[in-house]
Structure formats: C-alpha cells, structure tokens
Design a protein around this motif. Structure first.
Motif: not given
Length: 517
Positions: A11-18
């Motif tokens: 979840d953290i990685i997806e948020s950072m990508m966004e």
C-alpha cells in the motif's frame, strides 16, 4: 515476511507511486509555464528594443575561390597554399597503377582558353575515370577541384589533389558549374564535349598548343610552355659552365667566410655538388634566342656529369671551356622552354630549357603540327582579307549610292522647275552608265602640284634638287648634303638658316660655338 506487513508495504509503495506521478504532472506544468513566460518576456523585449526579423544570410555552401589558370602557370602566389580550380576536361590519360596508388592525368581549359594539366590520385582518379567511361560521350565535362596543390613536374606547372582535403565535383548542379557552362557558350557559341585521349609521354611533351617557332616565343605575352625545333649555333663562353649547387634542392649556394648556405632553404651545408649551367644560342628560320640549360639536360646531351667534368678539368689543370660542349654545335633538338611572365621586357629574351629531344618521331610530329598551325594562319588571313575586300566593296557601293543621291539633289536645285529636265536626266544617266563609280582625283596631278609648290617655296627642297641634278650629271662623284646643327629653339619662332652662304660681323660677339658653318 508476515502477510499483513507485506500488504501494508505494498500500500505504501502504491501511494508513493501515485505521489510521484502527480508530482511529475505538476513539474511538467511548471516547466511549460516557465517556457511561456520566457517567450512572453522575449517578445516584450523585442517590442521594446525594436527588433525585426532578419532575412537568412546568403552564405556559400562551399566557399570556392577559383584561381585563373594564367596565374597558376605564371606561378603567382606561394605553392604552400591550396587552391580551387574549375575547367572543362579536354583530354584524359589512362588510369595508371603505381606501387602504392592509382593516378590519371586530365587536361583542363578555363574560360580564357588557358590549358592546365591536372593529376588525380586514388579515389579521385577512380571517380573521374568511372564518370568518363559512363558519361564521357554525353557532352562537356566540367570539374571543380577544391583544395588542389600546385606542383612542378619536368619543368612544367600542374596541379594535383591533396591526399585527404580535396573535393572533386564532376558536372554537378552547382551554380558555379552552371555559370561556367553559360560563360563558355557565350564565348564560343557552342561548348564542345569531344575528349582527346593522352596515350604516352610524347603527348605530354608535345601538345599542339606548345608548338611554336622562336619568333612566336619571343612575341608571347603571357607565361606558358612552348616547344620549338632549333639548332644550337653557339655556346656563350662568357658565362661559367657550372655552379656549386645544394645537394638537396639543386639551387645555388651562398658562401660567407667558411660557412656555406643553401640559397633557397637558407640551411648550412657541409658540402656542395657541381651542377651544369650553360647558355646556348639557338636559331631557326624565324630568329635566334638564348636558352639556359641546366644540369639534368646537359648531362643527358654530353653523357657526363658536371662533377666528373670538373674533376677531369682539375686533373689537367685546364680552366678553359670544356671541349665536350663543342659536340653540341650544329645539332638540332626539340626544346621545351618556359616563357616568363616578363617576356621581352627590357629586351629580355632568355628562356629556361625544361627538356630536350632529338627523336625523329617527335621531330616529324612537331613539323606536322607546325605546318598545320601555319596553314590555319594562312587560311585565316585569306579569310580576313576576303572579308576586308568585301567590306571595302560594300563601302564603295554605299558611297556611290550616296553620291548619286547628292547629284540628283543638286541637279534639281540647279535646273529650273520649268525646264524639261533633259540635262539632268542625261547627267544622271551618264553617271549611272559608268557603273556608279565615284570620280577619282588624278593622283599624278596632285603630286605634281605639291612638287611644284615645295620647289617654289621650300629652300631645303631646292638644295636636294641641286644635289640630285649634280649627282645625275657627274656619275661616280661622291656628294654630301649636310643640314646645319640640331634645333635647340622653338621652330615656330626661330627658323634654321636657308641660304647657302651667310656672312655677318657683330660687334662684341665672341661666341665660339661649334655649330657655325
């Protein structure tokens, strides 16, 4: 890793990508805004400063600086610099393979009808021979050789391509080539594409434009190479028959105390080598001239080197002119000479011999070309004479027509209007029946009148008549008619004495001038 922890990490990685994607979009918008702002500032600055749009600069693509063939043949400028040439190919030689490369020779002609020999090496020779084989029969070949080198070969001037810097353009659609073709067409009405093939060295030695006699050579107005057939009449023994030359370049040397320097390269030399230099007096049916012949050609004719001849002269302690040169007297050779740019200036008619030949085949070919050239001159003169005669006849005809018109006009003015005009018609008819020729004044009558006038009024003419009459009446008697002194004053104010005897006594005149009779 625990599944729950792994889920939170994802979840953290997806948020950072966004977040990064959103930041990239914002960054791109900022960059576009900055560009728009810079463009707006530039436009405002241009309006403030009064800038206007400029036309594109007309800069040549290749920047050619063509050198006339006449300047190249005259060796104007240094041969250190590369030059650009343009010309029409008039002759070409075969592709020759050497130990390290390939070469071919072509003859070029410029718009002033000057001819120049050009040697192409390597890929330049390949490109040229391939074009001639493919397109040689399809019209004139115009070439541009950029960054060419001027060289000396067998006493003549020629050019060749440099190893890597040169550019060769053959019948390309360059504006310079198009302008050259137009210029040739304007001068000759037709640009010929016929090529002559050079077959051997004799063609290089004896070209048709080289064939001249001594009179022609002495009257040349530009620097060039000529070949004449002449006989060695004498050798000028007033000049030394050899000189001390540099071992490297064969030029003369300068001696300063114990130091010997090359005159051309200004380097110190340890030793020198004797070189031939003799002055020949040669002649043909048209005249005679002085030819300077140097080491290589003299050695070829006498069969010895200058070093050997100097050594033999020293052995017998003989300082006189060597006897070996006397064998050259009376012999006939073809002389290939260089005509200098200052030919004939201050009566300078001395020429340097580049090469010689006594081959019968070459001599016969020279005679053939010379006779062909002389015949062409005769035909040209006859054509010019016919043209002049035709112009003269037309001029006389026009004069007759104008004279008849004047005569008719004058007759109408003289004869009254109420007359029947018979006299006028008769006069015009008689004028026409004489082939409308202009009345020619009797030249003998004019000469007789002039003679009578001079005899009556010119006292010097009377003296000449008296001397003539006395000479005719006393055959064999020596007569001398002497005119007194030379004129030192203005002839419009002070005349020379005209009486045969003058005697006067002037008080106080003790002038002892020797111009009294």
């Amino acid at each position: 890793m625990d599944p729950k922890i792994a889920k939170h990490v994802n979840d953290i990685i997806e948020s950072m990508m966004e977040f990064f994607e959103a930041w990239s979009a914002i960054d791109e918008q900022i960059a576009n805004s900055l560009k728009a702002l810079e463009k707006l500032e530039e436009e405002e600055e241009m309006e403030t400063m009064g800038y206007v749009d400029c036309n594109p600069l007309d800069i040549p693509l290749y920047g050619f600086e063509f050198v006339p063939f006449g300047d190249i043949l005259a060796k104007k400028g240094s041969d250190v610099y590369l030059i650009d040439i343009i010309g029409q190919v008039t002759a070409y030689g075969e592709l020759t393979k050497t130990a390290k490369s390939r070469c071919m020779t072509i003859e070029l002609m410029d718009t002033k009808n000057d001819n120049l020999t050009c040697v192409l090496w390597g890929t330049y020779a390949d490109e040229m021979i391939n074009y001639i084989n493919a397109e040689g029969a399809n019209g004139a070949i115009i070439v541009i050789l950029q960054f060419a080198k001027r060289i000396m070969y067998k006493g003549g001037v020629r050019v060749q391509n440099s190893r890597y810097a040169s550019r060769l353009f053959i019948n390309t659609q360059l504006s310079e080539i198009i302008a050259f073709k137009d210029s040739m067409c304007c001068k000759t009405q037709q640009i010929s594409g016929q090529l002559t093939q050079l077959t051997n060295d004799s063609d290089d030695f004896l070209k048709q434009e080289y064939v001249k006699d001594i009179f022609d050579i002495m009257n040349m107005k530009k620097s060039c190479v000529c070949v004449c057939l002449a006989t060695i009449e004498d050798i000028d023994v007033g000049y030394s028959w050899y000189y001390d030359g540099c071992n490297r370049c064969m030029s003369g040397v300068i001696r300063e105390d114990d130091v010997i320097r090359c005159r051309k390269q200004n380097v110190v030399l340890r030793s020198t080598t004797p070189r031939f230099k003799i002055k020949l007096i040669v002649a043909d049916k048209s005249g005679d001239a002085s030819f300077m012949m140097f080491d290589k050609e003299v050695s070829k004719l006498v069969g010895r080197t200058a070093k050997e001849m100097v050594a033999s002269q020293n052995q017998i302690e003989n300082n006189e002119f060597p006897e070996e040169f006397k064998s050259l007297l009376g012999k006939r050779f073809l002389f290939k000479v260089t005509v200098p740019y200052n030919n004939g200036v201050d009566q300078n008619y001395s020429y340097t011999v580049n090469s010689t030949s006594d081959e019968p085949k070459l001599i016969n070919k020279w005679i053939e070309l010379y006779m062909k050239f002389e015949n062409s001159i005769v035909v040209k003169k006859e054509s010019e004479a016919e043209s002049v005669q035709e112009c003269e006849e037309n001029r006389i005809k026009d004069t007759c027509i104008r004279s008849r018109q004047v005569l008719e006009s004058v007759s109408k003015r003289i004869i009254p209007d109420d007359s029947d005009g018979e006299a006028n018609d008769m006069h015009v008819d008689n004028y026409s029946n004489s082939d409308a020729r202009v009345e020619i004044i009797d030249s003998d009558r004019v000469v007789a009148q002039l003679k009578d006038m001079i005899d009556q009024h010119n006292p010097l003419a009377k003296s000449f008549r008296m001397a003539r009459d006395r000479f005719e009446s006393n055959n064999g008697e020596d007569l001398k008619l002497r005119l007194i002194g030379r004129r030192d004053s203005d002839g419009r104010t002070y005349n020379l004495p005209t009486t045969s005897e003058v005697a006067a006594l002037i008080v106080g005149d003790i002038d002892t001038a020797d111009k009294r009779d």
